[in-house]
Design a protein around this motif. Structure first.
Motif, mmCIF file in Angstrom:
data_model
loop_
_atom_site.group_PDB
_atom_site.id
_atom_site.type_symbol
_atom_site.label_atom_id
_atom_site.label_comp_id
_atom_site.label_asym_id
_atom_site.label_seq_id
_atom_site.Cartn_x
_atom_site.Cartn_y
_atom_site.Cartn_z
ATOM 1 N N LEU A 21 -29.029 -6.103 -30.951
ATOM 2 C CA LEU A 21 -29.912 -6.847 -30.487
ATOM 3 C C LEU A 21 -30.552 -5.931 -29.381
ATOM 4 O O LEU A 21 -31.393 -5.168 -29.141
ATOM 5 C CB LEU A 21 -29.114 -8.224 -29.191
ATOM 6 N N GLU A 65 -27.329 -18.283 -32.398
ATOM 7 C CA GLU A 65 -27.747 -16.815 -32.331
ATOM 8 C C GLU A 65 -28.227 -16.416 -30.517
ATOM 9 O O GLU A 65 -29.160 -17.188 -29.460
ATOM 10 C CB GLU A 65 -29.117 -16.567 -32.789
ATOM 11 N N VAL A 67 -30.045 -14.578 -28.012
ATOM 12 C CA VAL A 67 -31.715 -13.792 -28.385
ATOM 13 C C VAL A 67 -31.778 -13.141 -26.890
ATOM 14 O O VAL A 67 -33.091 -12.578 -26.714
ATOM 15 C CB VAL A 67 -32.567 -14.773 -28.921
ATOM 16 N N HIS A 88 -35.276 -10.454 -27.415
ATOM 17 C CA HIS A 88 -35.856 -10.461 -28.867
ATOM 18 C C HIS A 88 -37.018 -9.867 -28.676
ATOM 19 O O HIS A 88 -37.766 -11.284 -28.311
ATOM 20 C CB HIS A 88 -34.910 -11.487 -29.340
ATOM 21 N N MET A 91 -38.841 -13.491 -29.149
ATOM 22 C CA MET A 91 -38.715 -14.337 -28.242
ATOM 23 C C MET A 91 -39.491 -13.681 -26.509
ATOM 24 O O MET A 91 -39.595 -14.641 -25.414
ATOM 25 C CB MET A 91 -37.094 -15.210 -27.797
#
Length: 167
Positions: A21, A65, A67, A88, A91
């Motif tokens: 990420l 996940e 994020v 992310h 998001m």
């Protein structure tokens, strides 16, 4: 029916997801400054695992996940250094960065060791600067790294955060 995002302490099992990420999130910063050798893009997995062991790392999950994530360490003088707040791209702009920032501040101030919060970003990172100012951070210094990058350091007192949270 949609899933909600939950924030929790990261575990060593999250290290690989956090690193992937981080790599995704810092692409835009690297492009903005024309520098793909920045530390978040070159950090090895072992270093992320060490940060998990030695500091406070929170993650936001959507199902299984990861994020979003944020890391921090508290120095002996009570200054909590908040680092690598990442969300992310899909998001972003939904308040998740602010929620994570609040969560790590609360976690670090709860035991009384953090008396001040400090973080930094690049001078062109307007979204980051806007978020930090919105959460009460003020400019305390700048450092020119090279002709394309000046690091901006912002901070706020933990007591101010505690007062705002209780108001």
């Amino acid at each position: 029916m949609g899933m909600s995002v939950t924030i929790s302490e990261a575990t060593e099992q999250d290290a690989e997801q956090i690193l992937k990420l981080q790599y995704l999130c810092y692409q835009s910063e690297a492009e903005l400054y024309g520098d793909y050798s920045i530390e978040p893009l070159t950090q090895p997995l072992d270093s992320v695992k060490a940060e998990l062991r030695d500091g406070t790392v929170l993650v936001a999950r959507l199902g299984d996940e990861v994020v979003a994530s944020v890391r921090a360490t508290v120095k002996s003088d009570g200054t909590a250094r908040i680092d690598k707040l990442i969300v992310h791209p899909r998001m972003q702009r939904h308040g998740l960065g602010g929620r994570l920032l609040n969560a790590i501040e609360e976690r670090l101030a709860a035991d009384g060791t953090a008396r001040r919060f400090e973080l930094f970003t690049g001078h062109r990172s307007e979204g980051n600067l806007r978020l930090y100012r919105k959460h009460g951070y003020a400019l305390v210094g700048t450092e020119r790294v090279h002709d394309r990058l000046t690091m901006v350091t912002l901070s706020k007192d933990a007591e101010v955060n505690a007062f705002v949270a209780s108001a």
